[in-house]
Design an enzyme around this catalytic site. Structure first.
Site, PDB file in Angstrom:
ATOM      1  N   GLU A 149      45.497  27.941  30.646  1.00 11.61           N
ATOM      2  CA  GLU A 149      45.852  29.205  30.133  1.00 11.61           C
ATOM      3  C   GLU A 149      46.763  29.701  31.817  1.00 11.61           C
ATOM      4  O   GLU A 149      46.223  29.359  32.520  1.00 11.61           O
ATOM      5  CB  GLU A 149      44.585  30.459  30.321  1.00 11.61           C
ATOM      6  N   CYS A 162      46.737  37.191  35.358  1.00 11.99           N
ATOM      7  CA  CYS A 162      47.504  36.628  34.618  1.00 11.99           C
ATOM      8  C   CYS A 162      48.337  37.578  34.260  1.00 11.99           C
ATOM      9  O   CYS A 162      49.517  37.309  33.109  1.00 11.99           O
ATOM     10  CB  CYS A 162      47.332  35.385  34.077  1.00 11.99           C
TER      11      CYS A 162
HETATM   12  N1  LIG Z   1      46.399  31.854  31.971  1.00  6.02           N
HETATM   13  C1  LIG Z   1      45.679  32.876  32.751  1.00  6.02           C
HETATM   14  O1  LIG Z   1      44.688  33.394  32.382  1.00  6.02           O
HETATM   15  C2  LIG Z   1      45.568  32.421  33.744  1.00  6.02           C
HETATM   16  C3  LIG Z   1      46.637  32.117  34.868  1.00  6.02           C
HETATM   17  N2  LIG Z   1      46.413  32.282  36.145  1.00  6.02           N
HETATM   18  C4  LIG Z   1      47.315  31.255  37.665  1.00  6.02           C
HETATM   19  O2  LIG Z   1      46.930  30.975  38.175  1.00  6.02           O
HETATM   20  C5  LIG Z   1      47.788  31.227  39.510  1.00  6.02           C
HETATM   21  C6  LIG Z   1      46.643  31.673  40.825  1.00  6.02           C
HETATM   22  O3  LIG Z   1      45.243  31.618  40.550  1.00  6.02           O
HETATM   23  P1  LIG Z   1      45.299  29.905  41.368  1.00  6.02           P
HETATM   24  O4  LIG Z   1      43.773  30.038  41.711  1.00  6.02           O
HETATM   25  O5  LIG Z   1      45.783  30.382  42.911  1.00  6.02           O
HETATM   26  O6  LIG Z   1      45.483  29.213  40.601  1.00  6.02           O
HETATM   27  P2  LIG Z   1      45.869  26.930  41.096  1.00  6.02           P
HETATM   28  O7  LIG Z   1      46.236  26.564  40.096  1.00  6.02           O
HETATM   29  O8  LIG Z   1      46.445  27.141  42.587  1.00  6.02           O
HETATM   30  O9  LIG Z   1      44.331  26.579  40.600  1.00  6.02           O
HETATM   31  C7  LIG Z   1      43.755  26.186  39.689  1.00  6.02           C
HETATM   32  C8  LIG Z   1      42.173  26.042  40.375  1.00  6.02           C
HETATM   33  O10 LIG Z   1      43.074  24.703  39.764  1.00  6.02           O
HETATM   34  C9  LIG Z   1      42.527  23.688  41.240  1.00  6.02           C
HETATM   35  N3  LIG Z   1      43.519  23.326  42.043  1.00  6.02           N
HETATM   36  C10 LIG Z   1      44.615  23.168  41.819  1.00  6.02           C
HETATM   37  N4  LIG Z   1      45.431  22.270  42.473  1.00  6.02           N
HETATM   38  C11 LIG Z   1      45.030  21.231  41.341  1.00  6.02           C
HETATM   39  C12 LIG Z   1      45.062  19.755  41.230  1.00  6.02           C
HETATM   40  N5  LIG Z   1      46.082  19.100  41.758  1.00  6.02           N
HETATM   41  N6  LIG Z   1      44.129  19.072  40.483  1.00  6.02           N
HETATM   42  C13 LIG Z   1      43.015  19.467  40.445  1.00  6.02           C
HETATM   43  N7  LIG Z   1      43.199  20.618  40.169  1.00  6.02           N
HETATM   44  C14 LIG Z   1      43.959  22.118  41.202  1.00  6.02           C
HETATM   45  C15 LIG Z   1      42.214  25.029  42.126  1.00  6.02           C
HETATM   46  O11 LIG Z   1      41.113  24.221  43.095  1.00  6.02           O
HETATM   47  C16 LIG Z   1      41.356  25.834  41.326  1.00  6.02           C
HETATM   48  O12 LIG Z   1      40.477  25.665  40.288  1.00  6.02           O
HETATM   49  C17 LIG Z   1      48.380  31.962  38.907  1.00  6.02           C
HETATM   50  O13 LIG Z   1      49.728  31.680  38.842  1.00  6.02           O
HETATM   51  C18 LIG Z   1      47.533  33.156  37.580  1.00  6.02           C
HETATM   52  O14 LIG Z   1      48.542  33.231  36.674  1.00  6.02           O
HETATM   53  C19 LIG Z   1      45.063  32.716  37.152  1.00  6.02           C
HETATM   54  C20 LIG Z   1      44.016  33.406  35.787  1.00  6.02           C
HETATM   55  C21 LIG Z   1      44.426  32.993  34.822  1.00  6.02           C
HETATM   56  O1  LIG Z   2      42.498  34.652  34.923  1.00  9.62           O
HETATM   57  C1  LIG Z   2      43.108  36.278  34.554  1.00  9.62           C
HETATM   58  O2  LIG Z   2      43.560  36.494  34.861  1.00  9.62           O
HETATM   59  C2  LIG Z   2      41.520  36.753  33.022  1.00  9.62           C
HETATM   60  O3  LIG Z   2      42.700  35.670  31.976  1.00  9.62           O
HETATM   61  C3  LIG Z   2      42.639  37.933  32.879  1.00  9.62           C
HETATM   62  S1  LIG Z   2      41.763  38.890  31.821  1.00  9.62           S
HETATM   63  O4  LIG Z   2      40.753  38.075  30.774  1.00  9.62           O
HETATM   64  O5  LIG Z   2      40.376  39.308  32.529  1.00  9.62           O
HETATM   65  O6  LIG Z   2      42.609  39.931  31.102  1.00  9.62           O
END
Ligand SMILES: NC(=O)C1=CN([C@@H]2O[C@H](COP(=O)(O)OP(=O)(O)OC[C@H]3O[C@@H](n4cnc5c(N)ncnc54)[C@H](O)[C@@H]3O)[C@@H](O)[C@H]2O)C=CC1
Ligand SMILES: O=C(O)[C@H](O)CS(=O)(=O)O
Length: 491
Positions: free
Chosen positions: A263, A297
């Protein structure tokens, strides 16, 4: 002279929910050192958590592998009852869990309460789905055989979750995993581990056996993630986070051919057609854009408005945004809390500056707040263009850039002009256009005349570089199951 650390005090009905140790094999485990958890609203320390390493992670995987032997032998009804009890305990402790969540992540308390209920709804949903993991008996092409298909849990599942939904992103993965008869090893985001540990307290209270859920905390994301993406005993990795990290994890999973659910990032278009209900579109845009201070996201990332209604829409959006209150999430007046950290503010502001330097009009907001380093005001940019970074990049902050278009075909082309494909939204009252646009948008999820689409009954997930797999809904179990074909011969 030692500097007194400002400690965030929380008044909880169930103080034991606030944990500092990791949770492995039903035990609360210290690390060699600890890592502070900060409140983005004021910089206070909310708690300190065990800073675990690869060896600790391997111990958690071993615990999950041992627990799997008995867990996969439990009946679907037993798993359903345990999940149901976990759901009930979470809802009974909703207020405490919301206080902890707001303290470590910053979102307004009302949103935190909503996240707890939203996260719990996945546990409730999969406590019900657990009893409906059916197979098939398929008519064989000959009379000497029978074709049977059964579904079995994949085994040990690892999870890595983000800071923006510290509760719901864990339950959205743990619930289907446990329902399917899998065991679970999770690394929560370094910024927001306390909500994860509180969920473990309640899982333990619910009677979920030791080793079935394990929570590995700390700042060693790469080290811990390296084990969770390459350990041979782990059969699946589920990740929610940025696309760049998702790609690294997928490549690391290749060495042992793990199943993955990703995701990842988004770049959601929000299209307002000429015949749209403008007031409804304003409400939908504010809800979609500014939830969690724009840190989701599925937040609207680009607002595309037909040129004939652009002025009306822009003025009404400016008025609605000016009515939003930036502040501490515990203040009942707050509608937009602090961002997760100061870096997020600087990253967001750099996107705004780039847009303005390229000709965008700053309508409101757009200035770093004097409330503190983690605060950024709700911002509206008009006259934005596809050459700007805000068009290409995921803003992940409270900034709403407005673009205009002339035709439906142009709006669809603009909306699809991105490597992402998670959520998209559009407003129209034209029936034919609803079908045309819904089917033309290259996204996993489409909201029509609504800006909020997430719930436990729906398959949440994206296409293109927003990831793969689905979470929630009846489809959400598939990612945690393997099909087994049994051929009965000699009949
Ligand atoms: N598609 C979805 O449902 C979602 C997507 N996101 C995306 O995540 C980003 C923001 O959230 P962040 O936590 O800053 O994302 P991030 O990708 O930096 O971190 C997410 C998780 O991965 C871990 N992590 C980071 N680098 C890693 C590595 N090399 N190996 C293993 N684990 C690692 C972090 O500690 C955290 O637990 C945005 O791009 C957002 O769009 C966030 C929430 C939901
Ligand atoms: O991590 C997120 O951004 C969530 O997936 C968005 S939602 O599920 O709360 O809409």
């Amino acid at each position: 002279m030692s500097t007194a650390e400002n400690i965030q005090t929380l008044s909880l009905n169930y103080p034991e929910l606030l944990r500092s140790q990791a949770y492995i094999n039903g035990n609360w485990v210290e690390g060699n050192e600890s890592v502070a958890v900060f409140n983005p609203a004021n910089g206070n320390i909310v708690g300190r958590i065990a800073n675990l390493n690869a060896q600790d992670t391997e111990a958690a995987v071993a615990a999950a592998e041992t627990a799997l032997i008995s867990w996969r032998q439990t009946t679907a009804k037993q798993r359903a009852q345990l999940l149901r009890r976990w759901y009930e305990l979470i809802m009974e402790n909703q207020e405490d869990l919301a206080q902890i969540l707001t303290a470590e992540q910053g979102k307004p308390l009302a949103e935190a309460r909503g996240e707890i209920a939203y996260g719990a709804s996945y546990i409730e949903w999969f406590s019900e789905e657990a009893k409906r993991i059916d197979g098939d008996i398929i008519p064989a092409p000959n009379n000497q055989q029978r074709v049977m298909v059964i579904k079995q849990g994949v085994g040990v599942v690892s999870a890595i979750t983000p800071w923006n939904f510290p509760n719901a992103m864990i339950t959205r993965k743990a619930a289907p995993a446990l329902a399917a008869g899998c065991t679970f090893v999770c690394k929560p985001a370094t910024e927001t581990p306390l909500s994860a540990l509180a969920l473990c307290v309640l899982a333990q209270d619910a009677g979920i056996p030791a080793g079935v859920i394990n929570m590995v905390t700390g700042a060693n994301s790469r080290e811990i993630g390296g084990v969770l993406s390459s350990h041979p005993s782990i059969k699946k990795l589920t990740f929610t986070g940025s696309t760049p990290v998702g790609k690294v994890l997928m490549s690391q999973c290749a060495s042992t051919v793990k199943k993955t659910s990703m995701e990842l990032g988004g770049n959601a278009p929000f299209i307002v057609f000429e015949d749209a209900n403008i007031d409804a579109a304003i409400a939908g845009a504010v809800a979609s854009k500014f939830r969690n201070a724009g840190q989701t996201c599925v937040c609207t990332n680009r607002i595309l408005v037909h040129e004939n209604v652009a002025e009306e829409f822009t003025q009404k959006l400016i008025a609605a945004v000016k009515a939003l209150t930036l502040g501490d999430g515990t203040d009942t007046e707050t509608s937009i809390g602090p961002m997760v950290n100061a870096k997020a503010v600087l990253d967001t502001h750099s996107l705004v500056e780039d847009a303005i330097n390229q000709g965008a009009t700053l309508c409101t907001g757009g200035k770093v707040s004097d409330l503190g380093p983690c605060y950024y005001p709700a911002t509206v940019l008009a006259n934005a263009t596809p050459s700007m970074r805000v068009f290409k990049e995921e803003i992940f902050g409270p900034v709403a850039p407005i673009y205009t278009f002339k035709t439906t075909e142009e709006a669809i082309a603009l909306a699809n002009d991105t490597e992402f494909g998670l959520a998209a939204y559009f407003y129209t009252r034209d029936f034919a256009r609803t079908y045309q646009v819904s089917e033309s948008l290259e996204y996993g999820m489409v909201g029509v005349n609504t800006g909020i689409i997430s719930n436990e009954a729906a398959p949440f997930g994206g296409v293109k570089e927003s990831g793969n797999g689905r979470e929630g809904s009846k489809y959400g179990l598939d990612d945690y199951l393997e099909l087994k074909y049994i051929c009965l011969g000699g009949l």
